[in-house]
Write a protein that holds these residues in place. Structure first.
Motif, PDB file in Angstrom:
ATOM      1  N   PRO A  84       0.684  -1.124  -0.161  1.00  0.00           N
ATOM      2  CA  PRO A  84       0.082   0.070   0.067  1.00  0.00           C
ATOM      3  C   PRO A  84       0.751   1.293   0.058  1.00  0.00           C
ATOM      4  O   PRO A  84       0.647   2.467  -0.767  1.00  0.00           O
ATOM      5  CB  PRO A  84      -0.812  -0.147   1.197  1.00  0.00           C
ATOM      6  N   ARG A  85       1.935   1.187   0.672  1.00  0.00           N
ATOM      7  CA  ARG A  85       2.733   2.592   0.867  1.00  0.00           C
ATOM      8  C   ARG A  85       3.021   2.931  -0.788  1.00  0.00           C
ATOM      9  O   ARG A  85       3.291   4.230  -0.891  1.00  0.00           O
ATOM     10  CB  ARG A  85       3.863   2.358   1.739  1.00  0.00           C
ATOM     11  N   LEU A  86       3.803   1.778  -1.231  1.00  0.00           N
ATOM     12  CA  LEU A  86       4.252   2.243  -2.813  1.00  0.00           C
ATOM     13  C   LEU A  86       3.101   2.508  -3.890  1.00  0.00           C
ATOM     14  O   LEU A  86       3.161   3.343  -4.721  1.00  0.00           O
ATOM     15  CB  LEU A  86       5.236   1.169  -3.382  1.00  0.00           C
ATOM     16  N   VAL A  87       1.879   1.823  -3.532  1.00  0.00           N
ATOM     17  CA  VAL A  87       0.691   2.026  -4.519  1.00  0.00           C
ATOM     18  C   VAL A  87       0.188   3.577  -4.294  1.00  0.00           C
ATOM     19  O   VAL A  87      -0.027   4.568  -5.141  1.00  0.00           O
ATOM     20  CB  VAL A  87      -0.455   1.117  -4.052  1.00  0.00           C
ATOM     21  N   GLN A  88       0.291   4.049  -2.790  1.00  0.00           N
ATOM     22  CA  GLN A  88      -0.144   5.289  -2.720  1.00  0.00           C
ATOM     23  C   GLN A  88       0.851   6.467  -2.943  1.00  0.00           C
ATOM     24  O   GLN A  88       0.660   7.570  -3.157  1.00  0.00           O
ATOM     25  CB  GLN A  88      -0.591   5.407  -1.240  1.00  0.00           C
ATOM     26  N   ALA A  89       2.157   6.119  -3.016  1.00  0.00           N
ATOM     27  CA  ALA A  89       3.431   6.960  -3.333  1.00  0.00           C
ATOM     28  C   ALA A  89       3.090   7.679  -4.440  1.00  0.00           C
ATOM     29  O   ALA A  89       2.739   7.153  -5.426  1.00  0.00           O
ATOM     30  CB  ALA A  89       4.694   6.138  -3.135  1.00  0.00           C
ATOM     31  N   PRO A  90       3.651   9.047  -4.502  1.00  0.00           N
ATOM     32  CA  PRO A  90       3.336   9.732  -5.751  1.00  0.00           C
ATOM     33  C   PRO A  90       4.302   9.310  -7.061  1.00  0.00           C
ATOM     34  O   PRO A  90       5.407   8.687  -6.395  1.00  0.00           O
ATOM     35  CB  PRO A  90       3.603  11.214  -5.622  1.00  0.00           C
ATOM     36  N   ASP A  91       3.974   9.694  -8.343  1.00  0.00           N
ATOM     37  CA  ASP A  91       5.016   9.228  -9.269  1.00  0.00           C
ATOM     38  C   ASP A  91       6.523   9.864  -9.069  1.00  0.00           C
ATOM     39  O   ASP A  91       7.309   9.226  -9.234  1.00  0.00           O
ATOM     40  CB  ASP A  91       4.715   9.975 -10.645  1.00  0.00           C
ATOM     41  N   ARG A  92       6.524  11.224  -8.369  1.00  0.00           N
ATOM     42  CA  ARG A  92       7.850  11.672  -7.919  1.00  0.00           C
ATOM     43  C   ARG A  92       8.629  10.886  -7.352  1.00  0.00           C
ATOM     44  O   ARG A  92       9.761  10.951  -7.329  1.00  0.00           O
ATOM     45  CB  ARG A  92       7.406  12.932  -7.474  1.00  0.00           C
TER      46      ARG A  92
END
Ligand code: HEC
Length: 222
Positions: free
Chosen positions: A156-164
């Motif tokens: 979840p942390r990386l799914v929610q992380a922004p493209d940046r």
């Protein structure tokens, strides 16, 4: 005895030849001086007065010891710069050639197209698969042989992380992962991020959200 006499004759011949050559030159000079005495002395004077110093100066100027000039190697101490270092930081505000164009590409997310996704998958397979695995679960071949396991892109942390965040990791590396800035061009970084998003979707999407046709095709697979 015979050899001595032979060499003496040869020497005599050589001496005769030399004197006749000399006398020919002297005779020629004599004629020249007789024909135009003033010209001969004046041009000789000019030669010595002007051309000779010029030649000498040119020769001396050529001896500037370029091969032995002081040279500085990277990381050495320097007596030339006030801070005593050879390596000098670029002046504040310096922009490296090509940096503005690179920043412009990174600043704006390109439109999501099939071509971008295709390019992203290709670049991901080349650069990231050995560690992150084809599915992005962090179980690449290198990891199976002892390299630290990267996190699963579907967490979840990386799914929610922004493209940046992904762009930053590619550019600067992250923890034990090294930077890919030299290997992945700015435009390709966007393509890889698009592919990672598709991997995340593939592993987290609700099957019921798929169109009827796609869902049936998926469920029919073994
Ligand atoms: C040599 C193995 C290796 C390769 C190749 C590699 N990575 Fe990584 N990656 C790692 C490891 C290990 C971590 C975890 C690092 C840590 O937490 O110290 C990581 C972490 C990450 C993370 C997660 C950062 C976070 O917030 O936790 C992202 C995103 C990532 N990598 C993207 C990529 C991309 C994109 C590529 C290809 C361009 C790539 N990596 C290539 C080993 C690799």
């Amino acid at each position: 005895m015979t050899t001595d006499r032979l060499s003496a004759t040869a020497l005599g011949h050589a001496a005769l030849k030399a004197t006749s050559k000399c006398s020919r030159t002297l005779r020629f000079l004599g004629i020249f001086r007789l024909a135009c005495p003033s010209l001969a002395t004046r041009s000789a004077g000019r030669w010595f007065g002007v051309f000779l110093p010029v030649c000498v100066l040119t020769l001396v100027a050529g001896c500037d010891q370029m091969a032995r000039q002081p040279r500085a190697d990277a990381q050495e101490a320097s007596r030339f710069f006030p801070d005593g270092k050879v390596n000098q930081a670029p002046p504040v505000g310096t922009v490296a050639r090509g940096e503005l164009a690179r920043d412009a590409v990174l600043a704006e997310r390109p439109p999501l197209t099939a071509a971008l996704l295709e390019r992203g998958e290709e670049r991901y397979r080349i650069n990231c698969v050995p560690c992150h695995g084809l599915a992005g679960d962090g179980l690449g071949t290198v990891v199976q042989r002892g390299f630290p396991r990267p996190p699963d892109f579907a967490e979840p942390r990386l799914v929610q992380a922004p493209d940046r965040h992904f762009l930053k990791v590619i550019e600067h590396g992250y923890g034990v992962m090294y930077s890919y800035a030299a290997r992945v061009k700015p435009a390709d970084r966007w393509a890889i991020v698009a592919h990672i998003r598709s991997l995340q979707l593939a592993r987290t999407a609700d099957v019921k959200a798929l169109p009827e046709e796609d869902r049936r095709a998926l469920e029919a697979r073994p």
